[in-house]
Design a protein around this motif. Structure first.
Motif: not given
Length: 306
Positions: A1-10, A48-51, A70-73, A130-133
């Motif tokens: 998992m990408r570092p920023h995505l991991s921080v956001l997940r936590d 903005l929606c991010i998973i 991998e994407k945002y809406l 929907v586009s690439t995050l």
């Protein structure tokens, strides 16, 4: 998992205490689901929606949008949508966020940078994409959510980070669409005025000419641009709003089908029942009974936009 995505997940795991959590940050909502969900009908406001974990499917009209970590809406007008979580488990729950978009932030940035940017393309596109995050968008979003750990910093830092997020969206793949949110003379702004009027007057009978005048457009031009933005005709849009409101009345207010139909503008109970069944798959009374029999979290999700 990408570092920023991991921080956001936590961060989301710490603060998403309910399936649908309104946070201390205005306009920031967190979502947490441990299983796939039934289709949920709701209104997407500009956001903005991010998973960060799991995946979701969103349907508008006949178009289906699928996205994951991998994407945002992005939604740029009020749209009636049907959404469902398509990947989630207890071990790897669905985790996501939505952040309202502020036209004022976007307008300020456009005024500041206008000497260095050409006038945006005002051609009409769909009001949802929907586009690439990318990392440059993910980084400020993760810092914004991290402010929930230090709430005293929110009044000072949150406005700055929100503007950075808006800037990344302006400079990103959907930049032309985002710019239109803040431009009074854009087709998107004209259609937004009409949408706001329809959402207030959905229980009334009106013709297309009336709404076209509110948008400041000719009737043929309004119809074409409205359909391009919302992926629905104006009357289809009104019908969706009516039926979503009727469903809410059936479930939460305990109204019967005839009462709910009349309340949202239908003059014929049989037409209401036909339209309701066409959208939701079952007649009003049976659908309401089924939904009332669901578990509490599932029922709560019917009014929450995952």
């Amino acid at each position: 998992m990408r570092p920023h995505l991991s921080v956001l997940r936590d961060s989301i795991l710490r603060h998403a205490t309910e399936p649908h959590t309104q946070t201390l940050l205005p306009g920031l909502t967190l979502f947490h689901a441990e299983c796939q969900t039934m289709p949920i009908d709701c209104i997407y406001h500009p956001r903005l929606c991010i998973i960060v974990q799991g995946s979701k499917q969103v349907t508008v009209g006949s178009r289906v949008f699928t996205y994951d970590a991998e994407k945002y809406l992005i939604a740029t007008v009020d749209l009636p949508v049907t959404g469902c979580v398509t990947k989630a488990s207890a071990d790897e729950p669905y985790l996501s966020l939505s952040l309202d978009l502020d036209p004022g932030d976007i307008a300020t940035l456009l005024l500041t940078t206008s000497p260095h940017n050409p006038r945006p393309d005002l051609r009409t596109g769909a009001g949802l994409a929907v586009s690439t995050l990318t990392e440059d968008l993910l980084c400020p979003v993760s810092r914004l959510v991290a402010l929930l750990d230090t709430p005293d910093d929110i009044p000072v830092l949150a406005p700055l980070i929100r503007k950075e997020i808006a800037w990344r969206l302006i400079r990103g793949e959907q930049g032309a669409l985002v710019r239109q949110i803040a431009l009074a003379d854009s087709y998107l702004s004209q259609i937004s005025r009409a949408i706001a009027w329809i959402r207030t007057h959905y229980a009334e009978n009106f013709d297309i000419d009336t709404v076209a005048k509110i948008a400041g457009m000719s009737t043929p031009s309004f119809y074409r641009h409205f359909r391009a933005v919302t992926m629905l005709s104006p009357l289809q849009y009104r019908t969706r709003i009516r039926l979503q409101e009727a469903r809410k009345r059936l479930i939460t207010d305990g109204e019967d089908a005839a009462e709910a139909g009349f309340a949202v503008g239908y003059e014929s109970p049989s037409q209401f029942s036909r339209d309701y069944r066409r959208l939701f798959g079952t007649p009003p009374a049976r659908d309401a009974a089924r939904l009332r029999a669901t578990t509490a979290p599932e029922l709560m999700n019917l009014s929450a936009d995952l």
